[in-house]
Every structure is written in C-alpha cells, then in structure tokens.
Design an enzyme around this catalytic site. Structure first.
Site, PDB file in Angstrom:
ATOM      1  N   ASP A   1       3.642   4.660 -11.790  1.00 23.10           N
ATOM      2  CA  ASP A   1       4.877   5.080 -12.441  1.00 23.10           C
ATOM      3  C   ASP A   1       5.776   3.888 -12.771  1.00 23.10           C
ATOM      4  OD1 ASP A   1       6.388   7.199 -13.419  1.00 23.10           O
ATOM      5  OD2 ASP A   1       7.635   7.270 -11.631  1.00 23.10           O
TER       6      ASP A   1
ATOM      7  N   CYS B   1       4.972 -14.454   4.862  1.00 21.93           N
ATOM      8  CA  CYS B   1       4.643 -13.145   5.441  1.00 21.93           C
ATOM      9  C   CYS B   1       3.550 -13.269   6.501  1.00 21.93           C
ATOM     10  CB  CYS B   1       4.191 -12.177   4.356  1.00 21.93           C
ATOM     11  SG  CYS B   1       5.459 -11.778   3.127  1.00 21.93           S
TER      12      CYS B   1
ATOM     13  N   CYS C   1      17.886   4.710 -14.581  1.00 18.48           N
ATOM     14  CA  CYS C   1      16.565   5.298 -14.824  1.00 18.48           C
ATOM     15  C   CYS C   1      15.551   4.219 -15.206  1.00 18.48           C
ATOM     16  CB  CYS C   1      16.648   6.350 -15.918  1.00 18.48           C
ATOM     17  SG  CYS C   1      15.051   7.137 -16.273  1.00 18.48           S
TER      18      CYS C   1
ATOM     19  N   CYS D   1      -1.209  -1.132  -3.599  1.00 20.57           N
ATOM     20  CA  CYS D   1      -1.043   0.004  -4.506  1.00 20.57           C
ATOM     21  C   CYS D   1      -2.086   1.087  -4.263  1.00 20.57           C
ATOM     22  CB  CYS D   1      -1.122  -0.463  -5.958  1.00 20.57           C
ATOM     23  SG  CYS D   1       0.265  -1.528  -6.441  1.00 20.57           S
TER      24      CYS D   1
END
Length: 388
Positions: free
Chosen positions: A277, A317, A22, A261
């Site tokens: 979160d 990238c 968790c 985000c």
C-alpha cells in the site's frame, strides 16, 4: 506457500473526505494513471477467479481506499457471491474492511457484521485532533459523524478496531484520547505513525511526527495501558501485543514489527497490482490481473527483490541491544537517506520507548507465559485463561 494476503482498492483513491496527511493521494499524484475509477464487474470477476485459483488453504482480503464504501454495498454482495462460485478449493477466506466511517449507516454496519468483516475505523482521538486534519469535501470536521458510525457498529455487533494516525496533534493528546476510547468501550486499538510524502524531506509538513514526539507518545500510551492491564481491563493495543509475542518467541503479525515486508498484493480498481500500500507507484508495478496470472505477478515480485530490499538493517542496528525487538522497522521509514536505505527515522522513538518500558514488557510476557503453562497443565487450554 504462506497464506495469501490481498488488499483490494475497489474505487482506487476516490474518497468522500479530504485528509491532509493522506499518503495514498500522494502516491496517486505521481502515477501516470492517477485514478482508474471504480472496479468493473469484469475486473472483479477476474481478480476473484485468479486469486482463488492461486490461494492455498487460507486467504485474507482487505478492502481499502480511498474509501471503499463508495463502491456501494451491492459491489460487496456480488463479490461474496462470486467468491462462493469460484472457491472450488474451499479456501478459508477472511475479510477486512478499512473505512473512514463517513458513510456507515445501519445497513452498512449490519452487512459488515452479518458477513463477519473485521472493520477498521479511522478515528483520530478527540474532536480537536480529529477535525484538524480529517475533514469532508466542504472542509467541515467529521469527528461526530465517525463517532456515530462507531456506535452503529457496536449496536450491530460488528467486530471492529479503531485505527488512529499518530501525527503532531494526536501524539500530544494521548491522555485525552485514551480516556475517550476507554469511555466509548473501544477494546481494539491500533496506532500508526503518520507518513510524510514519499521522497520529501522529513518533518516538513504541518502534521509531521518527530521522533522525540513519537517516543513520548509510546511511553505515555504504555503507562496508561499498564494501569488498565493491572486492573484486568486493558484494551488490545496491536503494537504492544506484538512486542509481547516476540518476547514469548512467537512471530509478530505486523510486517513493520517483523522487520521485513509481507508477501501481499495490492490490487487497484483497474486490476493493476503493486507490492504494498505504501508503494503503489509506477516503478513498483507488478502486472494486471485482467491479463496476468497471480503466478506472473509473483515472478515480477521476485525480480523486483522487494522483500529482499526490506531486509536491510543499518550497521548500528546489528549492535543495538533492542535489535531483536525493533528489527529495523518498516521499510518506508528506512528510505530517503542520501545513500538510499538508512536507519529507521523513528530509531530515537523506539530507543526512548524500550529504555523506559522494556522491563515491564518483559514482566508482562513472563506472566503470560506462566499463565499459559498453568492452563496447559490444568488442561484448560488457551481459551480457559484470561488476564495477564
């Protein structure tokens, strides 16, 4: 202003289960206010009023935990009544509910169905994989109890998806898990990579997911999905569908696959607000809706430069042939490098997946584009076409 997205933590991190991996309990353990308890009626009203004063046209509200059922059904009945009272601008509100399923009796399932809550049910595959990390407070496995909840949701006609955490054990059992979900008729599936505790060295936990294991998982899952796709009975798997959206020139709805985000708020049970979160920690505190407006919270967000930081992409990238699809991935997977931000820790996983599966993803995208064109030409619209 884009549609507003708000995650509500009505009982903070309180839970009726004890899952080993968790991530939210890891975050709470490092906060000054570890667990503010259940949301009061006063805070509930303040949060709803300020959200609906700020929202424009659309708003998505996701209830999450901890375990949100611990707030009780009456909390959500009052929430809906309060929304109706304060929704002066007639904002279109979508509700979602993420639950471990431990307490979902018939009353809960009918409530979720009747009020059109999209429910996410956490289930980690088969008994041996689920029960290893997802146990109750007494240390007992919870698999069959959660499976019964899935059956109640189906019987009640609730819209729900299965959320499976890809960890060391589930990644190794993809064939058995996929077969079980198919047998159960789980048409909507979401798989998320397991997180190591923030700030810790990667792959040190018993449940840790390695890049190689995750890459093989994605490939095997895709192979199974392709078989059903060809037979016209494939489930909706969020990650694959988002890659197809990108290939078709659309924006993916998953922030991980967008590469930056989302503009969202996480509201704790005491009204405290955080940007994500995965970042509900003291250094990312944005304000409190008991005293601050949503406009003030957004100003704190801008000062934090949270979204701008998520745009970081490793120099490798920029030259990667898969960059347009991968987009660098989730911010959380790019942190923890000696220099702060670095290459996504699952870069190897995605390279493995695209090396093996990209040609077939492109083929699926081409067929869907052709089908869409045929539908438009015939005047049927999107709703009139199915299959590939």
């Amino acid at each position: 202003m884009p549609p507003l997205s708000v995650i509500i933590k009505p009982v903070s991190g309180s839970c009726n289960m004890r899952c080993d991996y968790c991530f939210y309990m890891d975050e709470l353990s490092g906060r000054k206010n570890i667990c503010p308890g259940s949301m009061t009626e006063k805070t509930q009203e303040q949060v709803i009023r300020k959200i609906l004063q700020f929202a424009d046209r659309e708003c998505t509200i996701l209830f999450q935990g901890g375990e949100p059922t611990l707030a009780g059904i009456d909390f959500y009945r009052k929430w809906l009544a309060c929304e109706e009272f304060y929704n002066r601008k007639k904002v279109k509100i979508f509700h979602s509910f993420q639950t471990n399923g431990y307490a979902l009796n018939e009353e809960w399932c009918h409530f979720l169905a009747d009020n059109h809550f999209l429910t996410g049910l956490s289930l980690d595959g088969i008994p041996s994989t689920h029960n290893y990390y997802r146990r109750d407070r007494e240390g007992e496995g919870t698999y069959f109890r959660v499976l019964e909840s899935a059956e109640r949701l189906q019987k009640a006609g609730a819209e729900f998806n299965i959320l499976t955490v890809v960890n060391r054990r589930t990644a190794s059992a993809v064939w058995k898990i996929y077969a079980k979900y198919k047998k159960m008729g789980f048409r909507n599936q979401q798989y998320i990579a397991c997180l190591d505790p923030i700030g810790s060295a990667p792959e040190r936990q018993e449940y840790s997911l390695t890049p190689g294991l995750y890459g093989r998982f994605l490939i095997e899952l895709f192979e199974l999905w392709m078989v059903d796709l060809k037979n016209g009975c494939e489930p909706y798997i969020r990650q694959f569908e988002n890659y197809i959206r990108i290939l078709l020139g659309d924006e993916p709805e998953s922030c991980e696959q967008r590469g930056f985000c989302s503009l969202q708020m996480v509201v704790e049970s005491d009204g405290s607000v955080y940007p994500c979160d995965f970042y509900a920690m003291d250094r990312y505190f944005l304000g409190n809706l008991n005293r601050d407006t949503v406009e003030t919270v957004w100003e704190s967000w801008r000062e934090l430069k949270f979204v701008e930081q998520s745009l970081y992409r490793d120099p490798e990238c920029e030259a990667c042939r898969y960059g347009i699809l991968c987009r660098g991935g989730c911010r959380r997977h790019k942190e923890g490098q000696p220099e702060g931000f670095g290459k996504n820790r699952f870069c190897e996983s995605y390279r493995m997946f695209f090396d093996n599966c990209l040609p077939r993803l492109i083929e699926v995208a081409k067929r869907r584009m052709a089908m869409q064109e045929l539908c438009r030409f015939s005047g049927m619209g999107r709703t009139g076409c199915g299959g590939l």
